[in-house]
Design a protein around this motif. Structure first.
Motif, PDB file in Angstrom:
ATOM      1  N   VAL A  25       0.855  -1.133  -0.061  1.00 34.70           N
ATOM      2  CA  VAL A  25       0.062  -0.137  -0.022  1.00 34.70           C
ATOM      3  C   VAL A  25       1.047   1.523   0.031  1.00 34.70           C
ATOM      4  O   VAL A  25       1.959   1.316   0.996  1.00 34.70           O
ATOM      5  CB  VAL A  25      -0.989   0.030   1.055  1.00 34.70           C
ATOM      6  N   ARG A  26       0.396   2.267  -0.901  1.00 34.44           N
ATOM      7  CA  ARG A  26       1.422   3.431  -1.023  1.00 34.44           C
ATOM      8  C   ARG A  26       0.901   4.261   0.148  1.00 34.44           C
ATOM      9  O   ARG A  26      -0.143   4.333   0.483  1.00 34.44           O
ATOM     10  CB  ARG A  26       1.028   4.187  -2.277  1.00 34.44           C
ATOM     11  N   GLY A  27       2.126   4.638   0.820  1.00 38.77           N
ATOM     12  CA  GLY A  27       1.824   5.498   2.103  1.00 38.77           C
ATOM     13  C   GLY A  27       1.918   4.626   3.344  1.00 38.77           C
ATOM     14  O   GLY A  27       1.577   5.122   4.474  1.00 38.77           O
ATOM     15  N   LYS A  41      -6.423  -0.657   4.467  1.00 36.49           N
ATOM     16  CA  LYS A  41      -5.386   0.246   5.149  1.00 36.49           C
ATOM     17  C   LYS A  41      -5.257   1.419   3.941  1.00 36.49           C
ATOM     18  O   LYS A  41      -4.865   2.607   4.321  1.00 36.49           O
ATOM     19  CB  LYS A  41      -3.992  -0.509   5.191  1.00 36.49           C
ATOM     20  N   LEU A  42      -5.752   1.045   2.633  1.00 36.08           N
ATOM     21  CA  LEU A  42      -5.609   2.279   1.778  1.00 36.08           C
ATOM     22  C   LEU A  42      -6.557   3.160   1.817  1.00 36.08           C
ATOM     23  O   LEU A  42      -6.306   4.422   1.941  1.00 36.08           O
ATOM     24  CB  LEU A  42      -5.445   1.730   0.304  1.00 36.08           C
ATOM     25  N   ALA A  43      -7.585   2.816   2.511  1.00 35.25           N
ATOM     26  CA  ALA A  43      -8.909   3.567   2.640  1.00 35.25           C
ATOM     27  C   ALA A  43      -8.532   4.415   4.254  1.00 35.25           C
ATOM     28  O   ALA A  43      -8.829   5.859   3.788  1.00 35.25           O
ATOM     29  CB  ALA A  43     -10.249   3.060   3.083  1.00 35.25           C
ATOM     30  N   TYR A  44      -7.557   3.846   5.040  1.00 37.48           N
ATOM     31  CA  TYR A  44      -7.243   4.832   6.118  1.00 37.48           C
ATOM     32  C   TYR A  44      -6.356   5.801   5.496  1.00 37.48           C
ATOM     33  O   TYR A  44      -6.437   7.021   6.217  1.00 37.48           O
ATOM     34  CB  TYR A  44      -6.736   3.714   7.174  1.00 37.48           C
ATOM     35  N   VAL A  45      -5.468   5.295   4.838  1.00 38.66           N
ATOM     36  CA  VAL A  45      -4.254   6.333   4.264  1.00 38.66           C
ATOM     37  C   VAL A  45      -5.092   7.319   3.541  1.00 38.66           C
ATOM     38  O   VAL A  45      -4.626   8.628   3.685  1.00 38.66           O
ATOM     39  CB  VAL A  45      -3.256   5.593   3.482  1.00 38.66           C
ATOM     40  N   THR A  47      -8.179   8.552   3.630  1.00 37.83           N
ATOM     41  CA  THR A  47      -9.047   9.398   4.715  1.00 37.83           C
ATOM     42  C   THR A  47      -8.029  10.298   5.399  1.00 37.83           C
ATOM     43  O   THR A  47      -8.423  11.427   5.672  1.00 37.83           O
ATOM     44  CB  THR A  47      -9.575   8.495   5.596  1.00 37.83           C
ATOM     45  N   GLN A  48      -6.924   9.784   5.925  1.00 37.26           N
ATOM     46  CA  GLN A  48      -5.991  10.718   6.700  1.00 37.26           C
ATOM     47  C   GLN A  48      -5.614  11.670   5.711  1.00 37.26           C
ATOM     48  O   GLN A  48      -5.346  12.908   6.281  1.00 37.26           O
ATOM     49  CB  GLN A  48      -4.816   9.771   7.088  1.00 37.26           C
ATOM     50  N   GLU A  49      -5.075  11.485   4.502  1.00 37.56           N
ATOM     51  CA  GLU A  49      -4.547  12.488   3.478  1.00 37.56           C
ATOM     52  C   GLU A  49      -5.820  13.575   3.367  1.00 37.56           C
ATOM     53  O   GLU A  49      -5.511  14.845   3.475  1.00 37.56           O
ATOM     54  CB  GLU A  49      -4.510  11.868   2.241  1.00 37.56           C
ATOM     55  N   GLN A  50      -6.966  13.131   3.199  1.00 40.58           N
ATOM     56  CA  GLN A  50      -8.224  14.025   3.259  1.00 40.58           C
ATOM     57  C   GLN A  50      -8.303  14.867   4.479  1.00 40.58           C
ATOM     58  O   GLN A  50      -8.500  16.370   4.274  1.00 40.58           O
ATOM     59  CB  GLN A  50      -9.559  13.178   2.716  1.00 40.58           C
TER      60      GLN A  50
END
Length: 140
Positions: A25-27, A41-45, A47-50
Motif C-alpha cells: 500500500v502506497r503510504g 489500509k488504503l482507505a485509512y491512508v 482518509t487521513q490525507e483528506q
C-alpha cells in the motif's frame, strides 16, 4: 529442482517458504497478504490525507493516563466519528471499484474463451470444407 532455504532445512521443513501475492500500500511501510486488509489500509491512508488537506484532526487529543505503577503515560485519543464515517465511505468506494474491475477482468476472460472456441470451430469448418472440396474433385 527446488533448492531449500536454510530455515526450511533447519526446521526439518516445518517452515516452508512460498511465493505469495503481497499487496503493498502506497503510504504504508507494511505489506498485506489479503485484498481486504490492503483496501482497508488504503482507505485509512486516503482518509487521513483528506483530513490533513482539510486541516481536521482525525483523533481526539492525547490524554494523560496513570498506569498501575503510578507513572503517567500519554495515550492517543480515539478516532473521531467523522473520520470513521469518511473511512467507511472511502472503503466502500474502493471495494466498489475493485469489484467493478474484477467483474470486467472476468468478462474479458470469458470473451477470450468464447473467441478461442469460435476460432477452433472456424478452423474445423474450414478443414471440413477443404476435405469436402478435395473429395468432390476426386469424384469427377
Amino acid at each position: 529442482m527446488k533448492t531449500f532455504e536454510p530455515i526450511e532445512i533447519a526446521t526439518n521443513h516445518d517452515i516452508k517458504i512460498e511465493l505469495r501475492t503481497v499487496y503493498v500500500v502506497r503510504g504504508d511501510k507494511k505489506d498485506y497478504f489479503s485484498v481486504k486488509s490492503a483496501l482497508n489500509k488504503l482507505a485509512y491512508v486516503r482518509t487521513q490525507e483528506q483530513f490533513n488537506e482539510e486541516g481536521k484532526e482525525s483523533n481526539f487529543p492525547y490524554k494523560l493516563v496513570k498506569q498501575e505503577d503510578g507513572t503517567s503515560h500519554l495515550c492517543r485519543g480515539d478516532m473521531r466519528p467523522e473520520f470513521i464515517e469518511r473511512h467507511v465511505q472511502v472503503l466502500e468506494e474502493l471495494k466498489a471499484n475493485f469489484n467493478r474491475e474484477r467483474k470486467r477482468e472476468n468478462e474479458i476472460i470469458l470473451l477470450r474463451k468464447e473467441y478461442q472456441k469460435a476460432k477452433e470451430k472456424l478452423l474445423k469448418v474450414s478443414n471440413d470444407l477443404k476435405n469436402a472440396e478435395h473429395e468432390y474433385r476426386n469424384l469427377k
